[in-house]
Design a protein around this motif. Structure first.
Motif, PDB file in Angstrom:
ATOM      1  N   ALA A  12      35.355   1.938 -74.513  1.00  0.00           N
ATOM      2  CA  ALA A  12      36.435   2.561 -73.743  1.00  0.00           C
ATOM      3  C   ALA A  12      35.926   2.994 -72.377  1.00  0.00           C
ATOM      4  N   ARG A  13      34.742   3.560 -72.356  1.00  0.00           N
ATOM      5  CA  ARG A  13      34.136   4.005 -71.109  1.00  0.00           C
ATOM      6  C   ARG A  13      33.863   2.809 -70.194  1.00  0.00           C
ATOM      7  N   LEU A  14      33.354   1.729 -70.765  1.00  0.00           N
ATOM      8  CA  LEU A  14      33.085   0.524 -69.979  1.00  0.00           C
ATOM      9  C   LEU A  14      34.369  -0.070 -69.415  1.00  0.00           C
ATOM     10  N   GLN A  15      35.452  -0.037 -70.197  1.00  0.00           N
ATOM     11  CA  GLN A  15      36.724  -0.535 -69.678  1.00  0.00           C
ATOM     12  C   GLN A  15      37.188   0.312 -68.506  1.00  0.00           C
ATOM     13  N   LEU A  16      37.064   1.630 -68.637  1.00  0.00           N
ATOM     14  CA  LEU A  16      37.430   2.523 -67.540  1.00  0.00           C
ATOM     15  C   LEU A  16      36.561   2.238 -66.316  1.00  0.00           C
ATOM     16  N   LEU A  17      35.274   2.041 -66.525  1.00  0.00           N
ATOM     17  CA  LEU A  17      34.369   1.729 -65.413  1.00  0.00           C
ATOM     18  C   LEU A  17      34.778   0.436 -64.717  1.00  0.00           C
ATOM     19  N   CYS A  18      35.103  -0.578 -65.497  1.00  0.00           N
ATOM     20  CA  CYS A  18      35.557  -1.843 -64.912  1.00  0.00           C
ATOM     21  C   CYS A  18      36.834  -1.632 -64.098  1.00  0.00           C
ATOM     22  N   ASP A  19      37.772  -0.891 -64.670  1.00  0.00           N
ATOM     23  CA  ASP A  19      39.037  -0.631 -63.976  1.00  0.00           C
ATOM     24  C   ASP A  19      38.797   0.121 -62.668  1.00  0.00           C
ATOM     25  N   LEU A  20      37.981   1.157 -62.717  1.00  0.00           N
ATOM     26  CA  LEU A  20      37.696   1.942 -61.512  1.00  0.00           C
ATOM     27  C   LEU A  20      36.994   1.114 -60.449  1.00  0.00           C
ATOM     28  N   SER A  21      36.028   0.316 -60.863  1.00  0.00           N
ATOM     29  CA  SER A  21      35.287  -0.462 -59.877  1.00  0.00           C
ATOM     30  C   SER A  21      36.142  -1.593 -59.312  1.00  0.00           C
ATOM     31  N   GLU A  22      37.064  -2.136 -60.110  1.00  0.00           N
ATOM     32  CA  GLU A  22      37.957  -3.198 -59.632  1.00  0.00           C
ATOM     33  C   GLU A  22      39.035  -2.642 -58.700  1.00  0.00           C
ATOM     34  N   VAL A  23      39.756  -1.642 -59.177  1.00  0.00           N
ATOM     35  CA  VAL A  23      40.897  -1.127 -58.429  1.00  0.00           C
ATOM     36  C   VAL A  23      40.466  -0.400 -57.162  1.00  0.00           C
ATOM     37  N   TYR A  24      39.402   0.408 -57.263  1.00  0.00           N
ATOM     38  CA  TYR A  24      38.999   1.232 -56.131  1.00  0.00           C
ATOM     39  C   TYR A  24      37.748   0.727 -55.431  1.00  0.00           C
ATOM     40  N   ASP A  25      37.167  -0.370 -55.949  1.00  0.00           N
ATOM     41  CA  ASP A  25      35.972  -0.964 -55.350  1.00  0.00           C
ATOM     42  C   ASP A  25      34.868   0.079 -55.158  1.00  0.00           C
ATOM     43  N   LEU A  26      34.654   0.885 -56.211  1.00  0.00           N
ATOM     44  CA  LEU A  26      33.661   1.961 -56.133  1.00  0.00           C
ATOM     45  C   LEU A  26      32.259   1.439 -56.422  1.00  0.00           C
ATOM     46  N   PRO A  27      31.281   1.829 -55.624  1.00  0.00           N
ATOM     47  CA  PRO A  27      29.890   1.477 -55.929  1.00  0.00           C
ATOM     48  C   PRO A  27      29.377   2.310 -57.101  1.00  0.00           C
ATOM     49  N   ASP A  28      28.238   1.911 -57.654  1.00  0.00           N
ATOM     50  CA  ASP A  28      27.717   2.565 -58.855  1.00  0.00           C
ATOM     51  C   ASP A  28      27.509   4.062 -58.685  1.00  0.00           C
ATOM     52  N   ASP A  29      27.027   4.510 -57.518  1.00  0.00           N
ATOM     53  CA  ASP A  29      26.792   5.946 -57.354  1.00  0.00           C
ATOM     54  C   ASP A  29      28.105   6.723 -57.344  1.00  0.00           C
ATOM     55  N   ALA A  30      29.154   6.154 -56.778  1.00  0.00           N
ATOM     56  CA  ALA A  30      30.459   6.808 -56.805  1.00  0.00           C
ATOM     57  C   ALA A  30      31.038   6.788 -58.214  1.00  0.00           C
ATOM     58  N   LEU A  31      30.838   5.674 -58.930  1.00  0.00           N
ATOM     59  CA  LEU A  31      31.284   5.609 -60.324  1.00  0.00           C
ATOM     60  C   LEU A  31      30.601   6.685 -61.156  1.00  0.00           C
ATOM     61  N   ALA A  32      29.318   6.885 -60.918  1.00  0.00           N
ATOM     62  CA  ALA A  32      28.572   7.912 -61.658  1.00  0.00           C
ATOM     63  C   ALA A  32      29.169   9.294 -61.393  1.00  0.00           C
ATOM     64  N   MET A  33      29.544   9.559 -60.147  1.00  0.00           N
ATOM     65  CA  MET A  33      30.129  10.855 -59.807  1.00  0.00           C
ATOM     66  C   MET A  33      31.496  11.015 -60.476  1.00  0.00           C
ATOM     67  N   VAL A  34      32.329   9.991 -60.415  1.00  0.00           N
ATOM     68  CA  VAL A  34      33.650  10.042 -61.026  1.00  0.00           C
ATOM     69  C   VAL A  34      33.523  10.251 -62.538  1.00  0.00           C
ATOM     70  N   MET A  35      32.622   9.509 -63.175  1.00  0.00           N
ATOM     71  CA  MET A  35      32.450   9.640 -64.619  1.00  0.00           C
ATOM     72  C   MET A  35      31.915  11.023 -64.987  1.00  0.00           C
ATOM     73  N   SER A  36      31.050  11.569 -64.155  1.00  0.00           N
ATOM     74  CA  SER A  36      30.546  12.924 -64.399  1.00  0.00           C
ATOM     75  C   SER A  36      31.698  13.932 -64.345  1.00  0.00           C
ATOM     76  N   LEU A  37      32.578  13.769 -63.382  1.00  0.00           N
ATOM     77  CA  LEU A  37      33.732  14.666 -63.280  1.00  0.00           C
ATOM     78  C   LEU A  37      34.665  14.509 -64.479  1.00  0.00           C
TER      79      LEU A  37
END
Length: 115
Positions: free
Chosen positions: A48-73
């Motif tokens: 589920a987390r990986l699907q969310l990560l894929c969705d976030l990186s696809e839709v918002y084109d977030l780099p890994d460090d931004a993804l890490a911050m979003v997931m931490s929040l």
């Protein structure tokens, strides 16, 4: 018992995920698989987390460090929600007079912004 999935199974299950992207998410520590003698094992929660990560990186084109911050929040928000549920359950077991005092105090804090 929790089911675990291999890297190959995870990539086959999630359409937007490929081995390189999965390794990138693991390297960025936004998902932490279980280490087994057979290799990495991913839980259903990891999927589920990986699907969310894929969705976030696809839709918002977030780099890994931004993804890490979003997931931490998101993790912090989920923890706070769990704490709030536990607090609500604890207060619900108190006598009416205690719950009344708590509600009065909560309303006072909302109005004044301080305890």
């Amino acid at each position: 018992m929790t089911r675990h999935f291999s890297e190959t199974e995870v990539v086959a299950i999630l359409d937007d995920l490929n081995p390189a992207r999965l390794r990138s998410f693991v390297a960025a520590r936004v998902v932490t698989p279980l280490q087994t003698p057979q290799g990495q094992a991913f839980s259903e929660a990891d999927l589920a987390r990986l699907q969310l990560l894929c969705d976030l990186s696809e839709v918002y084109d977030l780099p890994d460090d931004a993804l890490a911050m979003v997931m931490s929040l998101i993790d912090q928000l989920n923890t706070a929600r769990g704490d709030m549920r536990a607090l609500i359950q604890a207060v619900a077991t108190e006598p009416d007079e205690v719950r009344g005092r708590i509600m009065t105090h909560v309303r006072s804090i909302r109005v004044t912004g301080r305890g």
